[in-house]
Design a protein around this motif. Structure first.
Motif, mmCIF file in Angstrom:
data_model
loop_
_atom_site.group_PDB
_atom_site.id
_atom_site.type_symbol
_atom_site.label_atom_id
_atom_site.label_comp_id
_atom_site.label_asym_id
_atom_site.label_seq_id
_atom_site.Cartn_x
_atom_site.Cartn_y
_atom_site.Cartn_z
ATOM 1 N N MET A 90 0.825 -1.210 0.000
ATOM 2 C CA MET A 90 0.000 0.000 0.000
ATOM 3 C C MET A 90 0.862 1.265 0.000
ATOM 4 O O MET A 90 0.512 2.265 -0.631
ATOM 5 C CB MET A 90 -0.935 0.000 1.218
ATOM 6 N N ALA A 91 1.994 1.219 0.688
ATOM 7 C CA ALA A 91 2.897 2.376 0.707
ATOM 8 C C ALA A 91 3.426 2.647 -0.703
ATOM 9 O O ALA A 91 3.462 3.804 -1.146
ATOM 10 C CB ALA A 91 4.046 2.128 1.678
ATOM 11 N N TRP A 92 3.816 1.609 -1.413
ATOM 12 C CA TRP A 92 4.312 1.809 -2.786
ATOM 13 C C TRP A 92 3.200 2.258 -3.718
ATOM 14 O O TRP A 92 3.432 3.062 -4.623
ATOM 15 C CB TRP A 92 4.989 0.551 -3.322
ATOM 16 N N LEU A 93 1.987 1.753 -3.491
ATOM 17 C CA LEU A 93 0.847 2.223 -4.289
ATOM 18 C C LEU A 93 0.632 3.712 -4.052
ATOM 19 O O LEU A 93 0.412 4.479 -4.998
ATOM 20 C CB LEU A 93 -0.419 1.431 -3.943
ATOM 21 N N GLY A 94 0.723 4.128 -2.798
ATOM 22 C CA GLY A 94 0.575 5.541 -2.478
ATOM 23 C C GLY A 94 1.653 6.391 -3.129
ATOM 24 O O GLY A 94 1.367 7.471 -3.662
ATOM 25 N N ILE A 95 2.882 5.914 -3.115
ATOM 26 C CA ILE A 95 3.977 6.645 -3.764
ATOM 27 C C ILE A 95 3.710 6.770 -5.270
ATOM 28 O O ILE A 95 3.906 7.831 -5.859
ATOM 29 C CB ILE A 95 5.321 5.940 -3.490
#
Length: 113
Positions: A90-95
């Motif tokens: 999810m963090a990479w999706l947000g980035i």
């Protein structure tokens, strides 16, 4: 991440890479034509103002770049740092989304200038 999700991410990264290859080529040719023609920054802004096709092109460019970059960096972090898990994904999706939004904002600036 299950195998199906991993397969989808692999396909998404390859499809965005193909699109980015064409988009970078179009972008570079456009720059060369504009510079060769001696267009000033004001003239370029005048031509891009209200040009829906250019806005759509650069918005798609930004979306593809954001997705492609986020997937690639996620894979590097998984391999080199061993980071895994849903929160990590999810963090990479947000980035990727934030990166794409920056690009779309820049395209909107040209469109609405």
């Amino acid at each position: 991440m299950n195998a199906r999700a991993g397969r989808h991410m692999w396909v998404a990264q390859r499809v965005t890479a193909m699109f980015l290859g064409v988009a970078v080529l179009v972008h570079l040719v456009t720059i060369m034509v504009a510079v060769r023609g001696g267009l000033s920054a004001a003239e370029i802004l005048g031509r891009t103002h209200g040009a829906t096709a250019w806005f759509a092109f650069y918005a798609a460019f930004a979306l593809a770049a954001g997705l492609h970059g986020a997937i690639g960096l996620r894979n590097i972090a998984m391999e080199w740092l061993g980071w895994r898990g849903r929160g990590f994904d999810m963090a990479w999706l947000g980035i990727g989304v934030v990166t794409a939004l920056f690009g779309i904002r820049a395209a909107w600036g040209l469109y609405a200038s």
